[in-house]
Design a protein around this motif. Structure first.
Motif, PDB file in Angstrom:
ATOM      1  N   VAL A   8       0.924  -1.147   0.053  1.00  0.00           N
ATOM      2  CA  VAL A   8      -0.083   0.042   0.010  1.00  0.00           C
ATOM      3  C   VAL A   8       0.782   1.280   0.062  1.00  0.00           C
ATOM      4  N   GLN A   9       1.901   1.310   0.880  1.00  0.00           N
ATOM      5  CA  GLN A   9       2.818   2.521   0.966  1.00  0.00           C
ATOM      6  C   GLN A   9       3.384   2.528  -0.378  1.00  0.00           C
ATOM      7  N   ALA A  10       3.902   1.591  -1.338  1.00  0.00           N
ATOM      8  CA  ALA A  10       4.587   1.699  -2.413  1.00  0.00           C
ATOM      9  C   ALA A  10       3.546   2.273  -3.477  1.00  0.00           C
ATOM     10  N   ARG A  11       2.162   1.929  -3.443  1.00  0.00           N
ATOM     11  CA  ARG A  11       1.317   2.581  -4.558  1.00  0.00           C
ATOM     12  C   ARG A  11       1.026   3.918  -4.075  1.00  0.00           C
ATOM     13  N   GLY A  12       1.137   4.404  -3.009  1.00  0.00           N
ATOM     14  CA  GLY A  12       0.699   5.710  -2.414  1.00  0.00           C
ATOM     15  C   GLY A  12      -0.512   5.480  -1.544  1.00  0.00           C
ATOM     16  N   GLY A  13      -1.275   4.507  -1.768  1.00  0.00           N
ATOM     17  CA  GLY A  13      -2.674   4.311  -0.977  1.00  0.00           C
ATOM     18  C   GLY A  13      -3.674   5.490  -1.093  1.00  0.00           C
ATOM     19  N   PRO A  14      -4.588   5.233  -0.501  1.00  0.00           N
ATOM     20  CA  PRO A  14      -5.855   6.146  -0.667  1.00  0.00           C
ATOM     21  C   PRO A  14      -5.585   7.655   0.104  1.00  0.00           C
ATOM     22  N   VAL A  15      -4.863   7.489   1.048  1.00  0.00           N
ATOM     23  CA  VAL A  15      -4.303   8.775   1.642  1.00  0.00           C
ATOM     24  C   VAL A  15      -3.211   9.625   0.895  1.00  0.00           C
ATOM     25  N   GLY A  16      -2.467   8.852   0.067  1.00  0.00           N
ATOM     26  CA  GLY A  16      -1.420   9.424  -0.824  1.00  0.00           C
ATOM     27  C   GLY A  16      -2.243  10.076  -1.773  1.00  0.00           C
ATOM     28  N   ASP A  17      -3.274   9.364  -2.349  1.00  0.00           N
ATOM     29  CA  ASP A  17      -4.013   9.922  -3.489  1.00  0.00           C
ATOM     30  C   ASP A  17      -4.576  11.307  -3.096  1.00  0.00           C
ATOM     31  N   LEU A  18      -5.243  11.321  -1.958  1.00  0.00           N
ATOM     32  CA  LEU A  18      -5.980  12.259  -1.275  1.00  0.00           C
ATOM     33  C   LEU A  18      -5.020  13.369  -1.179  1.00  0.00           C
TER      34      LEU A  18
END
Length: 152
Positions: A8-18
């Motif tokens: 999840v951290q590698a993809r950025g995850g929902p928080v990273g996208d937000l």
């Protein structure tokens, strides 16, 4: 094997996208405020000065809500002008030249039940070369005998 948390951290995850979405919006807003002449923001010195011959002079920003509202208003007023011309045709008298004429008083009596913006619509129709009448403005009572000619 990588854990779920690492993936999840590698993809950025929902928080990273937000976060990216918010930063993109904030940067766009800063850019907008720098071009806004009414902004109190520091650094709002970038103002666009259009020349009068520029096609963008006095026009809203392309794609903005202001542009959309203006287009909708233009369509609405156009329909009111068309309706006014139909009313003049229906209550007016055709002259020898083929143009229909009606007095302002008679038109006012008929049109007031349709709209309370008769004079404004008449001015717009004259601007577009659809009607002709004497004077800059028409007033109920004073100008009841002024002849309005529908140009065809």
């Amino acid at each position: 094997m990588a854990s779920n948390r690492q993936r999840v951290q590698a993809r950025g995850g929902p928080v990273g996208d937000l976060k990216k979405s918010w930063q993109s919006w904030a940067q766009g807003r800063v850019s907008y405020q720098q071009h806004n002449p009414f902004s109190n923001e520091k650094g709002a010195t970038v103002t666009v000065h259009y020349q009068k011959k520029d096609p963008e002079y006095g026009r809203p920003t392309k794609g903005s809500r202001t542009e959309q509202r203006g287009e909708e208003a233009h369509i609405h007023v156009g329909k009111e002008v068309q309706e006014l011309c139909l009313v003049i045709k229906s209550i007016g008298e055709k002259g020898e030249d083929g143009n229909t004429r009606v007095t302002f008083g008679r038109l006012f009596e008929t049109y007031v039940t349709i709209s309370n913006k008769l004079v404004g619509v008449l001015l717009r129709a004259r601007k577009h070369g659809l009607v002709q009448f004497e004077g800059e403005m028409l007033w109920q009572g004073r100008d009841d005998k002024v002849v309005i000619t529908l140009l065809e």
